[in-house]
Write an enzyme that holds these catalytic residues in place. Structure first.
Site, short mmCIF file in Angstrom:
data_model
loop_
_atom_site.label_atom_id
_atom_site.label_comp_id
_atom_site.label_asym_id
_atom_site.label_seq_id
_atom_site.Cartn_x
_atom_site.Cartn_y
_atom_site.Cartn_z
N GLY A 1 44.84 45.98 43.64
CA GLY A 1 44.85 46.62 45.23
C GLY A 1 43.78 47.54 45.39
O GLY A 1 42.85 47.44 44.44
N ALA A 2 43.59 48.26 46.48
CA ALA A 2 42.55 49.05 46.87
C ALA A 2 41.33 48.29 46.74
O ALA A 2 40.28 48.44 46.32
CB ALA A 2 42.37 50.39 45.84
N HIS B 1 38.11 45.94 47.24
CA HIS B 1 36.97 46.10 47.70
C HIS B 1 35.89 44.92 47.78
O HIS B 1 36.53 43.76 47.56
CB HIS B 1 35.93 47.25 47.01
CG HIS B 1 36.05 47.07 45.66
ND1 HIS B 1 35.39 46.13 44.89
CD2 HIS B 1 36.82 47.80 44.59
CE1 HIS B 1 35.65 46.21 43.56
NE2 HIS B 1 36.35 47.32 43.29
N HIS C 1 36.39 42.58 44.52
CA HIS C 1 37.80 41.83 44.65
C HIS C 1 37.58 40.59 45.58
O HIS C 1 37.78 39.44 45.16
CB HIS C 1 38.93 42.69 45.08
CG HIS C 1 39.35 43.66 44.21
ND1 HIS C 1 38.83 44.97 44.72
CD2 HIS C 1 39.84 43.97 42.86
CE1 HIS C 1 39.38 45.75 43.76
NE2 HIS C 1 40.01 45.28 42.61
N GLU D 1 33.12 40.51 36.36
CA GLU D 1 32.10 40.97 35.23
C GLU D 1 32.01 42.61 35.14
O GLU D 1 31.65 43.08 33.97
CB GLU D 1 30.80 40.31 35.39
CG GLU D 1 30.84 39.07 34.66
CD GLU D 1 29.58 38.22 34.95
OE1 GLU D 1 28.78 38.88 35.22
OE2 GLU D 1 29.73 36.84 34.79
N GLN E 1 37.22 43.80 29.55
CA GLN E 1 38.55 43.35 29.95
C GLN E 1 38.36 41.80 30.01
O GLN E 1 39.20 41.15 29.69
CB GLN E 1 38.96 43.98 31.41
CG GLN E 1 39.97 43.05 31.94
CD GLN E 1 40.51 43.88 33.18
OE1 GLN E 1 41.16 44.74 33.08
NE2 GLN E 1 40.06 43.30 34.30
N SER F 1 33.89 49.97 42.75
CA SER F 1 35.26 50.36 42.16
C SER F 1 36.19 51.08 43.01
O SER F 1 35.61 51.85 43.63
CB SER F 1 34.69 51.22 40.85
OG SER F 1 35.97 51.80 40.04
N SER F 2 37.36 50.88 42.67
CA SER F 2 38.39 51.42 43.43
C SER F 2 38.33 53.03 42.95
O SER F 2 38.66 53.83 44.07
CB SER F 2 40.00 51.05 43.17
OG SER F 2 39.96 49.70 43.52
O1 PAF Z 1 40.93 44.57 36.44
C1 PAF Z 1 42.03 45.12 36.88
O2 PAF Z 1 42.12 45.21 38.14
C2 PAF Z 1 43.45 45.06 36.24
O3 PAF Z 1 43.01 45.69 35.00
C3 PAF Z 1 43.87 43.55 36.14
C4 PAF Z 1 43.27 42.58 35.69
C5 PAF Z 1 44.40 43.46 37.72
C6 PAF Z 1 45.23 43.88 35.50
O4 PAF Z 1 46.21 44.72 35.92
#
Ligand code: PAF
Length: 278
Positions: free
Chosen positions: A31-32, A34, A37, A148, A153, A185-186
């Site tokens: 969420g949050a 931007h 996303h 990216e 992650q 970034s949030s």
């Molecule tokens: O990148 C994120 O926002 C989080 O780490 C994810 C991949 C949604 C997992 O909670």
């Protein structure tokens, strides 16, 4: 756009799509939302027939003393943003739905998950791998989309899905930046106006490392100089600046293979991370 909050409802909706022959894209988020996303949602909409966005602030990826309780949350605004783009479904489960009493299983990715971010946030990648594995198994999408911006992650998720034979294609989207280079970034919401003015120094330092290494400079020396420049700009602490192979994540000696420079540093309450292709 419909909103579902239980795994049963999510599966019913996706099962219905499958019955109609639709390909499914999943965009996991906390969420949050931007533009970073939203660019992944657009990518999913372009590459699949039906897009489900997930919104879940995953408690398991926050360590003790981290910002779980203050992490920005605005479900109504998130819902409006993804609905406007044309996403088909929002899955916004509660913590109890994702981790019912007794839930004990964790997914960890030793090695890759223990380095850089893993060193500084020991619970983080196990929390991420666990929740992403669950979301993928709940939704069983054809493709799932990750930014990216969180490069390590992304590699952890690719490793985890390959190791667990989860039948999904992991797709990535480029980091979206402000005009001055700051990666969206949030957590940028934590920056005061003064800190916001300092923040792009992180990106500038990474650009300089990439240029120096591309020109034949020693990656370790370039990263050390970048650490100094980030601190001089006004950051309080640098967790790491490292140049790594883009696929194996091993430290690099030169730019002969595709590689990334990655950094994490503290500015006030915000821990900012960023990375660039060398
Ligand atoms: O990148 C994120 O926002 C989080 O780490 C994810 C991949 C949604 C997992 O909670």
């Amino acid at each position: 756009m419909d909103v579902v909050r239980t795994v049963g409802d999510l599966r019913a909706r996706i099962g219905d799509w499958r019955g109609h022959g639709h390909g499914v894209g999943l965009v996991p988020t906390m969420g949050a939302l931007h533009e970073g996303h939203l660019s992944l949602v657009r990518q999913s909409l372009a590459e699949t027939n039906r897009t489900c966005v997930t919104l879940f602030v995953n408690p398991r990826q926050f360590g003790p003393g981290e910002d779980l309780s203050t992490y920005p949350r605005d479900e109504a605004s998130d819902m409006e943003k993804v609905s406007k783009l044309g996403a088909h479904l929002l899955f916004a489960p509660t913590a109890e739905e994702m981790y019912p009493p007794g839930a004990a299983t964790r997914v960890s990715v030793p090695g890759l998950g223990d380095e850089l971010e893993g060193t500084h946030r020991p619970d983080f990648f196990t929390g991420v791998a666990t929740v992403v594995a669950k979301l993928l198994l709940q939704a069983l999408p054809d493709a799932a989309f990750f930014g990216e911006k969180d490069y390590q992650q992304l590699l952890v998720i690719r490793r985890m899905t390959a190791d667990l034979d989860i039948p999904v294609t992991i797709r990535s989207g480029p980091t979206v930046r402000e005009a001055d280079g700051l990666a969206l970034s949030s957590r940028n919401a934590y920056l005061t106006p003064g800190e916001r003015a300092i923040a792009p120094a992180l990106h500038r330092a990474l650009i300089q490392v990439a240029e120096e290494v591309r020109a034949g400079g020693d990656p370790a020396a370039a990263c050390k100089e970048a650490t100094g420049r980030i601190l001089e700009a006004g950051f309080q602490k640098v967790d790491y600046v490292e140049a790594r192979d883009a696929a194996t994540f091993k430290p690099i000696a030169d730019a002969s293979n595709p590689s990334r420079v990655l950094a994490a540093a503290w500015l006030g309450r915000a821990r900012l991370i960023d990375n660039l292709a060398i």
